[in-house]
Scaffold this motif. Structure first.
Motif, PDB file in Angstrom:
ATOM      1  N   ASP A  23      70.066  10.914  24.360  1.00  0.00           N
ATOM      2  CA  ASP A  23      71.345  10.672  23.532  1.00  0.00           C
ATOM      3  C   ASP A  23      72.306  10.656  24.942  1.00  0.00           C
ATOM      4  N   PRO A  24      72.554   9.434  25.031  1.00  0.00           N
ATOM      5  CA  PRO A  24      73.476   9.423  26.571  1.00  0.00           C
ATOM      6  C   PRO A  24      75.126   9.664  26.514  1.00  0.00           C
ATOM      7  N   THR A  25      75.296   9.842  24.971  1.00  0.00           N
ATOM      8  CA  THR A  25      77.012  10.367  24.647  1.00  0.00           C
ATOM      9  C   THR A  25      76.727  12.075  25.309  1.00  0.00           C
ATOM     10  N   ALA A  26      75.490  12.887  25.061  1.00  0.00           N
ATOM     11  CA  ALA A  26      75.427  13.988  25.671  1.00  0.00           C
ATOM     12  C   ALA A  26      76.093  14.659  26.943  1.00  0.00           C
ATOM     13  N   LEU A  27      76.144  13.354  28.250  1.00  0.00           N
ATOM     14  CA  LEU A  27      76.629  13.831  29.482  1.00  0.00           C
ATOM     15  C   LEU A  27      78.092  13.777  29.505  1.00  0.00           C
ATOM     16  N   VAL A  28      78.023  12.220  28.886  1.00  0.00           N
ATOM     17  CA  VAL A  28      80.075  11.807  27.968  1.00  0.00           C
ATOM     18  C   VAL A  28      80.412  13.363  28.042  1.00  0.00           C
ATOM     19  N   THR A  29      80.449  14.132  26.809  1.00  0.00           N
ATOM     20  CA  THR A  29      80.713  15.069  25.344  1.00  0.00           C
ATOM     21  C   THR A  29      80.861  16.242  26.989  1.00  0.00           C
ATOM     22  N   ALA A  30      79.729  16.745  27.467  1.00  0.00           N
ATOM     23  CA  ALA A  30      79.691  17.199  29.048  1.00  0.00           C
ATOM     24  C   ALA A  30      80.868  16.934  29.995  1.00  0.00           C
ATOM     25  N   VAL A  31      80.863  16.154  30.229  1.00  0.00           N
ATOM     26  CA  VAL A  31      81.803  15.870  31.624  1.00  0.00           C
ATOM     27  C   VAL A  31      82.966  16.111  30.533  1.00  0.00           C
ATOM     28  N   ALA A  32      83.720  15.479  28.913  1.00  0.00           N
ATOM     29  CA  ALA A  32      84.915  15.641  28.366  1.00  0.00           C
ATOM     30  C   ALA A  32      85.055  17.485  29.089  1.00  0.00           C
ATOM     31  N   ALA A  33      84.290  17.733  28.105  1.00  0.00           N
ATOM     32  CA  ALA A  33      84.443  19.182  28.445  1.00  0.00           C
ATOM     33  C   ALA A  33      85.386  20.064  29.252  1.00  0.00           C
ATOM     34  N   ALA A  34      84.434  19.007  30.339  1.00  0.00           N
ATOM     35  CA  ALA A  34      84.873  20.017  32.091  1.00  0.00           C
ATOM     36  C   ALA A  34      86.700  19.368  32.369  1.00  0.00           C
ATOM     37  N   ASP A  35      86.603  18.613  31.709  1.00  0.00           N
ATOM     38  CA  ASP A  35      87.942  18.038  32.064  1.00  0.00           C
ATOM     39  C   ASP A  35      88.467  18.816  30.889  1.00  0.00           C
ATOM     40  N   GLU A  85      92.474  28.590  24.988  1.00  0.00           N
ATOM     41  CA  GLU A  85      91.837  27.754  23.844  1.00  0.00           C
ATOM     42  C   GLU A  85      90.535  26.507  24.971  1.00  0.00           C
ATOM     43  N   GLY A  86      90.471  27.026  26.249  1.00  0.00           N
ATOM     44  CA  GLY A  86      89.284  26.214  26.633  1.00  0.00           C
ATOM     45  C   GLY A  86      88.024  25.886  26.215  1.00  0.00           C
ATOM     46  N   HIS A  87      88.205  27.257  25.450  1.00  0.00           N
ATOM     47  CA  HIS A  87      86.714  28.051  24.547  1.00  0.00           C
ATOM     48  C   HIS A  87      86.198  26.878  23.222  1.00  0.00           C
ATOM     49  N   PHE A  88      87.455  26.072  22.996  1.00  0.00           N
ATOM     50  CA  PHE A  88      86.550  25.120  22.258  1.00  0.00           C
ATOM     51  C   PHE A  88      85.781  23.997  22.528  1.00  0.00           C
ATOM     52  N   PRO A  89      86.410  23.517  23.184  1.00  0.00           N
ATOM     53  CA  PRO A  89      85.228  22.283  23.682  1.00  0.00           C
ATOM     54  C   PRO A  89      84.531  22.697  24.932  1.00  0.00           C
ATOM     55  N   LEU A  90      84.449  23.659  25.475  1.00  0.00           N
ATOM     56  CA  LEU A  90      82.976  24.523  26.051  1.00  0.00           C
ATOM     57  C   LEU A  90      82.242  24.362  24.223  1.00  0.00           C
ATOM     58  N   ALA A  91      82.755  24.822  23.415  1.00  0.00           N
ATOM     59  CA  ALA A  91      81.675  24.929  22.306  1.00  0.00           C
ATOM     60  C   ALA A  91      80.926  23.787  21.180  1.00  0.00           C
ATOM     61  N   GLN A  92      82.146  22.783  21.727  1.00  0.00           N
ATOM     62  CA  GLN A  92      81.590  21.265  21.077  1.00  0.00           C
ATOM     63  C   GLN A  92      81.068  21.098  22.052  1.00  0.00           C
ATOM     64  N   ALA A  93      80.946  20.912  23.491  1.00  0.00           N
ATOM     65  CA  ALA A  93      79.674  20.636  24.221  1.00  0.00           C
ATOM     66  C   ALA A  93      78.556  21.473  23.940  1.00  0.00           C
ATOM     67  N   VAL A  94      78.381  22.854  23.890  1.00  0.00           N
ATOM     68  CA  VAL A  94      77.395  23.561  23.182  1.00  0.00           C
ATOM     69  C   VAL A  94      76.333  22.894  22.276  1.00  0.00           C
ATOM     70  N   VAL A  95      77.323  22.605  21.562  1.00  0.00           N
ATOM     71  CA  VAL A  95      77.156  21.591  19.545  1.00  0.00           C
ATOM     72  C   VAL A  95      76.231  20.912  20.193  1.00  0.00           C
ATOM     73  N   HIS A  96      76.893  19.695  20.431  1.00  0.00           N
ATOM     74  CA  HIS A  96      76.409  19.012  20.543  1.00  0.00           C
ATOM     75  C   HIS A  96      75.184  18.754  21.334  1.00  0.00           C
ATOM     76  N   LEU A  97      75.395  19.375  22.932  1.00  0.00           N
ATOM     77  CA  LEU A  97      73.964  18.827  23.576  1.00  0.00           C
ATOM     78  C   LEU A  97      72.318  20.555  22.765  1.00  0.00           C
ATOM     79  N   ALA A  98      72.827  21.347  22.088  1.00  0.00           N
ATOM     80  CA  ALA A  98      71.582  21.789  21.497  1.00  0.00           C
ATOM     81  C   ALA A  98      71.443  20.686  19.823  1.00  0.00           C
ATOM     82  N   THR A  99      71.952  19.600  19.104  1.00  0.00           N
ATOM     83  CA  THR A  99      71.729  18.989  18.215  1.00  0.00           C
ATOM     84  C   THR A  99      71.078  18.102  18.758  1.00  0.00           C
ATOM     85  N   ALA A 100      71.274  17.182  19.864  1.00  0.00           N
ATOM     86  CA  ALA A 100      70.889  16.140  20.367  1.00  0.00           C
ATOM     87  C   ALA A 100      69.783  16.411  20.303  1.00  0.00           C
ATOM     88  N   PRO A 101      68.608  14.714  20.203  1.00  0.00           N
ATOM     89  CA  PRO A 101      67.127  14.947  20.752  1.00  0.00           C
ATOM     90  C   PRO A 101      66.864  14.980  22.543  1.00  0.00           C
TER      91      PRO A 101
END
Length: 453
Positions: free
Chosen positions: A320-332, A341-357
């Motif tokens: 899932d090449p978009t996983a890295l994009v999401t993780a970097v976006a969460a860091a930014d 409020e930063g815990h929201f993008p962190l949580a989004q990244a965790v959900v994306h990574l955990a559910t990705a192939p």
């Protein structure tokens, strides 16, 4: 007061005890955080980059220069405190407005009063506007002439990047100062002062080590939050007839359970490891649990973000090449908006990574490649791939056999790219999961053409 006066805190600054802010009466009905608000720059904790001996803000205050400031930083780092201290140190009138409930009418009224004070009494006014980013462009524009003419010294506070939220003309007339989050040692100093000061708890309670550490976690670098929690806990302790504020009493008072987590010990690494392994194992619920424990323990969000970026490549990669994009976006995003409020993008990244192939093909590929290089499997670069742009390169045969892929209709040509010792070696072996299933089929065709198979 001029730069030639006795100094910011020296003899002669205040005409008498009534003018000395340190001698001002204490409002015992005010919250602890208000009572403990510093009354001089020397009492301000943290922000040494602004308040050190030769730092810009201290120089401005000591010289009593007319100034307008935009203070930018997270909650509880001292923006309101600095505004009060500046007005006290420079003996100016202090007026505070909140952008939440003040409009152009209120701003103009303050400016009119400040103009009369300056004209008839020669006294300048500090206008402090909290949450200035909530002011509309029209409201901010209403300040421009007064700031330009130095009728008021504007101190505007914001938790948002002022270069995005404050109009350019106002920024150009102001000095923008970024406040840094308070460290645990800074917050600890604030707590100790509040426990012993006659403006604070005056020794009425003592704090156990466990309770102090919990206060630091609850505060998350916010001095106001730490003092509010301390006041609540101290009240609960005294109500029970105790002079010792322990962890159990504090937990009850602030309604936030202590997280058993030592950021400098084994738990730091155990929880971080559990987060990444839960993501790798595709257990999104466990991953969110460990993320929550790290956030509640006051873990540096940058550390969490870095681990997620690594996981996006190490455990997911091209599945899932978009996983890295999401993780970097969460860091930014965390760097841009901060916590909590930063815990929201962190949580989004965790959900994306955990559910990705999942795929570790990138990890295996670079690992085997590095191992071969370290084992000495390198060899000279094929002559056709060598740099041919300098004089004499053609005489050496550099680039002579190179075939330009874009000249072929398919964009792929038979050609040797690796050194002789590595011809035919496959480092990247995609899985059949996610996007890598498509990449694997294409890769087989590419290798067949390039290697003439």
């Amino acid at each position: 007061m001029t730069a030639g006066d006795a100094g910011l805190f020296g003899e002669g600054l205040f005409a008498d005890a009534e003018d000395d802010p340190a001698a001002a009466p204490v409002d015992w009905g005010a919250p602890l955080a208000v009572r403990m608000r510093p009354r001089s720059l020397d009492e301000v904790v943290g922000q040494t980059h602004l308040l050190g001996p030769r730092a810009p803000l201290r120089r401005l205050v000591e010289a009593d220069e007319p100034m307008s400031l935009v203070l930018y930083g997270p909650p509880g780092t001292g923006k309101t405190t600095l505004a009060h201290v500046i007005s006290l140190a420079t003996k100016r009138s202090f007026v505070q407005l909140s952008a939440l409930d003040a409009g152009v009418k209120e701003v103009r009224a303050v400016i009119a009063t400040a103009k009369r004070e300056l004209t008839h009494a020669g006294r300048r006014t500090v206008l402090f506007i909290d949450e200035v980013h909530r002011f509309s462009k029209t409201q901010q524009d209403s300040l421009l002439s007064a700031v330009e003419d130095r009728i008021v010294s504007l101190i505007a506070a914001t938790t948002e990047n002022p270069f995005f939220s404050v109009v350019s003309p106002l920024l150009s007339r102001s000095l923008v100062l970024a406040l840094q989050p308070l460290s645990d040692d800074d917050v600890r100093a604030v707590l100790h002062r509040a426990l012993t000061s006659d403006r604070g708890l005056d020794g009425a309670v003592t704090l156990t080590e466990e309770a102090e550490e919990h206060l630091l976690r609850v505060a998350g670098g916010d001095a106001r939050k730490a003092l509010t929690a301390l006041e609540s806990g101290a009240g609960a302790a005294r109500a029970s007839g105790s002079t010792v504020l322990d962890l159990a009493t504090l937990e009850t008072a602030v309604a936030q359970a202590a997280v058993r987590y030592d950021r400098s010990g084994d738990q730091h690494y155990d929880i971080a490891s559990a987060l990444i392994k839960s993501i790798r194992g595709s257990d999104v619920d466990a991953a969110l649990h460990y993320l929550a424990r790290m956030v509640e323990a006051g873990e540096d969000p940058r550390f969490i973000a870095r681990r997620l970026v690594i996981s996006a490549s190490e455990d997911i990669g091209m599945a899932d090449p978009t996983a890295l994009v999401t993780a970097v976006a969460a860091a930014d995003a965390v760097a841009f908006i901060g916590m909590p409020e930063g815990h929201f993008p962190l949580a989004q990244a965790v959900v994306h990574l955990a559910t990705a192939p999942k795929s570790n093909a990138i990890t295996v590929g670079i690992g085997e490649s590095v191992a071969d290089v370290r084992a000495g499997l390198a060899g000279p670069v094929p002559a056709g791939l060598r740099d041919a742009h300098y004089a004499g390169a053609k005489k050496l045969g550099h680039g002579a056999t190179y075939v330009y892929p874009h000249s072929h209709p398919d964009g792929v040509v038979p050609q040797q790219y690796p050194p002789d010792a590595l011809v035919g070696r496959d480092y990247y072996r995609p899985t059949g999961r996610g996007v890598e299933a498509q990449i694997g089929a294409r890769l087989a065709k590419l290798r067949a053409i390039v290697r003439r198979r």
